[in-house]
Design a protein around this motif. Structure first.
Motif, PDB file in Angstrom:
ATOM      1  N   PRO A   1      23.845  27.082  23.280  1.00 49.21           N
ATOM      2  CA  PRO A   1      23.121  26.130  22.442  1.00 49.21           C
ATOM      3  C   PRO A   1      23.918  24.835  22.202  1.00 49.21           C
ATOM      4  O   PRO A   1      25.139  24.848  22.118  1.00 49.21           O
ATOM      5  N   GLN A   2      23.161  23.738  22.100  1.00 47.95           N
ATOM      6  CA  GLN A   2      23.753  22.399  22.001  1.00 47.95           C
ATOM      7  C   GLN A   2      24.757  22.263  20.850  1.00 47.95           C
ATOM      8  O   GLN A   2      25.839  21.709  21.015  1.00 47.95           O
ATOM      9  N   ILE A   3      24.377  22.820  19.705  1.00 48.07           N
ATOM     10  CA  ILE A   3      25.218  22.626  18.522  1.00 48.07           C
ATOM     11  C   ILE A   3      26.567  23.323  18.694  1.00 48.07           C
ATOM     12  O   ILE A   3      27.599  22.842  18.244  1.00 48.07           O
TER      13      ILE A   3
ATOM     14  N   VAL B   1      29.065  21.097  20.407  1.00 49.82           N
ATOM     15  CA  VAL B   1      29.686  20.095  19.537  1.00 49.82           C
ATOM     16  C   VAL B   1      30.897  20.701  18.824  1.00 49.82           C
ATOM     17  O   VAL B   1      31.969  20.099  18.750  1.00 49.82           O
ATOM     18  N   PHE B   2      30.728  21.935  18.346  1.00 53.95           N
ATOM     19  CA  PHE B   2      31.855  22.561  17.629  1.00 53.95           C
ATOM     20  C   PHE B   2      32.982  22.958  18.583  1.00 53.95           C
ATOM     21  O   PHE B   2      34.148  22.963  18.201  1.00 53.95           O
TER      22      PHE B   2
ATOM     23  N   TYR C   1      25.513  28.516  15.958  1.00 53.84           N
ATOM     24  CA  TYR C   1      24.319  28.392  16.809  1.00 53.84           C
ATOM     25  C   TYR C   1      23.157  27.661  16.147  1.00 53.84           C
ATOM     26  O   TYR C   1      22.244  27.228  16.810  1.00 53.84           O
ATOM     27  N   THR C   2      23.150  27.611  14.812  1.00 57.59           N
ATOM     28  CA  THR C   2      22.006  26.989  14.143  1.00 57.59           C
ATOM     29  C   THR C   2      22.478  25.809  13.294  1.00 57.59           C
ATOM     30  O   THR C   2      23.671  25.685  12.994  1.00 57.59           O
ATOM     31  N   VAL C   3      21.525  24.949  12.933  1.00 51.46           N
ATOM     32  CA  VAL C   3      21.846  23.785  12.112  1.00 51.46           C
ATOM     33  C   VAL C   3      22.446  24.227  10.778  1.00 51.46           C
ATOM     34  O   VAL C   3      23.411  23.642  10.289  1.00 51.46           O
TER      35      VAL C   3
ATOM     36  N   ALA D   1      25.964  25.241  11.238  1.00 47.62           N
ATOM     37  CA  ALA D   1      26.772  24.063  11.536  1.00 47.62           C
ATOM     38  C   ALA D   1      27.124  23.324  10.248  1.00 47.62           C
ATOM     39  O   ALA D   1      28.255  22.871  10.062  1.00 47.62           O
TER      40      ALA D   1
END
Lengths: 290, 281
Positions: A245-247, A250-251, A266-268, A271
């Motif tokens: 997953p995209q997020i 980022v991490f 994995y989720t907003v 995050a």
């Protein structure tokens, strides 16, 4: 329950061009499970699911559905097809009836369901995919791609199968329709206790909806487990041509920059929490940047 | 350039109901632009795209390609050469079974001399990174590879514009990324104008300009960064922003100074790092 016992499927068996599409698969799928299958194009995902309702016959090995060896000589294989519904990739390419009613009724009629019961099952299926009831007399070919997809899915759902297999059901659908459809399948799984098997390229979908994921590569099951655990193996997944997953990416970048960020975001919501956890750490005067 | 003026498109369903797929479209796309078109299923994206190279001809309104009206038959060849098209399903776009033959097919029909044809086929295949597959049977290729061959088949005509109608929706993540970077390269190094229809919101970031369609109309013409900041608008169009945009917006709401228009993952990480460092005493 579906069980694979040492299943191998070989294309062009006994010729020079033979090739194993899936190799020595052992797999147990429990009733009420939401299982995701991921893997690159050509990794064997579609061949694997086509064995689950008897569309393909193993070259070697056995497939059991509810304890029954489905290729045993005296067993009527068509029984499996009503129990295990398979929605193909781009099912809208395979519609053929003159009107939506007949399209959805086709499977029900084949299954010997009484005409008096068919209508209510069709209405239920339309509600499931979020289509209005007044479309039943229209031709299925009058609709947009996304709507056709919903009609095709309704024709499988109308049979209320114990197991439904979805081969990339959201490919080409807009984000809103994708979300709606997946939530419906989660409902079908949770509230009706049905088994859902989802073949997907969207890692975000897999994390959000599946209880378990299997990763296919070159015809074999390379990994299996909870999605949250599987997606921590970023490098192995990348090597198999898969994404995370995209997020999370980022991490992972933040980690490269020296921050002790968690590698399972994995989720907003996760995050957000992780950002403020890191912020509290840096508030204490700690610097992570090299 | 492609210029669309007052384009309407109506069609009749099997029940004799009239459906209006396009309503009063006005749009100009300049050479070398990279434009994404997004919108819910059934919003008119594909119908619009098919008008750009004369697959569909306007009944109401006009489409001009470099000043030539697509409705006039004598312009047909010019328009097909100027604007190429690549579709969603890699399996439906081939006329022969061997890679090189398929790429050469259109050129043969144009009676291009053999040596030149050979050279152009080679260049097209090299451009998509598939030259080593020139003798392969198309059947034996993966979905992503087939899509590259379809693109080579379009660029061999040396078009000024290429229209892509959801070219990545049937591909796995790695192939999708490869196709996306190929589109970027075609735009940046060959200056081909790209019109790119997609349902993957992360891919919209490739474009410099986004057109949002709803119910047959163009409802927004904007840059990707600005588009995704307006989540309420997007959701009312049955669309969504990429996951990181939701995250940045949330942080913003909580008082963090993060630019929500960021679409690049590395930039996003840098922005977060800066916000975290800001706290350092």
């Amino acid at each position: 329950m579906i069980q694979f016992h040492n299943v191998t499927y070989t294309y062009n068996f006994n010729t020079d061009t033979c090739k194993d599409a899936i190799k020595n698969i052992n797999l147990k799928i429990l009733p009420g499970e939401f299982l995701a299958i991921i893997g690159q194009t050509g990794s064997g995902k579609s061949t694997l699911v086509e064995h689950m309702n008897g569309l393909k016959k193993p070259t070697v090995g056995e497939v059991f559905v509810s304890g029954q060896d489905i290729w045993q000589k005296k067993f009527d294989i068509t029984k499996v097809r009503f129990k295990v519904g398979l929605v193909f990739q781009y099912p809208e390419h395979q519609m053929f009836e003159q009107d939506v009613f007949s399209e959805i009724a086709f499977g029900l009629r084949n299954n010997g369901i009484a005409e008096t019961k068919i209508e209510s099952l069709i209405f239920e299926a339309l509600d499931f995919v979020g289509l209005p009831h007044d479309i039943l007399n229209s031709s299925p070919f009058d609709f947009s791609g996304g709507q056709k997809r919903k009609i095709a899915i309704a024709s499988t759902i109308a049979m209320q199968p114990d197991v439904i297999i979805l081969d990339e059901p959201t490919a080409g659908l807009d984000p809103y329709s994708s979300e709606l459809l997946l939530k419906k399948f989660k409902d079908y799984n949770k509230n009706k206790g049905k088994t859902v098997i989802l073949v997907s390229h969207s890692m975000e979908e897999v994390v959000r909806f599946a209880d378990r994921v299997i990763v296919m590569h070159n015809g074999e099951i390379k990994m299996e487990g909870e999605p949250r655990k599987i997606f921590t193996k970023v490098e192995e997944l990348n090597e198999m041509g898969l994404d995370v997953p995209q997020i999370l990416k980022v991490f992972l970048e933040l980690r490269k920059l020296g921050f002790p960020a968690r590698a399972d975001i994995y989720t907003v919501e996760e995050a957000k929490q992780e950002f403020f956890r890191l912020k509290n750490l840096t508030k204490g005067g700690k610097s992570f940047v090299k | 350039m492609i210029k669309i003026e007052n384009l309407d498109c109506m069609y009749k369903t099997s029940n004799n109901q009239m459906v209006q797929a396009l309503k009063g479209i006005n749009l100009t796309i300049n050479p070398g632009e990279f434009v994404a078109i997004i919108g819910a299923n059934g919003s008119g994206k594909s119908t619009l795209a098919k008008h750009m190279n004369g697959i569909m001809l306007p009944k109401e309104g006009d489409v001009f390609v470099f000043g030539k009206n697509t409705k006039e038959e004598q312009n047909n060849l010019f328009i097909k050469k100027s604007v190429g098209m690549v579709f969603q399903n890699p399996d439906n776009q081939f006329v022969t079974s061997v890679v090189e033959e398929d790429i050469a097919f259109a050129l043969e029909n144009l009676e291009i001399p053999f040596d030149e044809m050979h050279e152009r086929v080679r260049m097209a295949l090299e451009c998509v990174g598939m030259y080593e597959y020139k003798d392969a049977s198309i059947e034996s290729l993966s979905g992503g590879q087939k899509q590259k061959i379809a693109i080579a088949g379009a660029i061999v005509m040396q078009p000024k514009f290429l229209v892509f109608d959801e070219p990545t929706s049937m591909l796995d993540p790695q192939s999708r990324e490869e196709i996306c970077s190929l589109l970027k390269r075609l735009n940046e190094t060959m200056n081909i104008g790209i019109i790119f229809i997609t349902q993957f919101m992360e891919e919209v970031a490739l474009a410099k300009r986004v057109i949002v369609m709803n119910d047959g109309k163009i409802v927004k013409d904007i840059s990707p960064g600005c588009l995704f900041e307006d989540i309420d608008f997007l959701e009312s169009m049955k669309l969504k922003a990429p996951q990181i945009t939701y995250f940045c917006l949330e942080l913003n709401k909580l008082g963090e100074n993060i630019n929500p228009g960021i679409l690049d993952l590395k930039e996003c990480a840098d922005e977060l790092a800066a916000a975290l460092k800001g706290n350092k005493l």
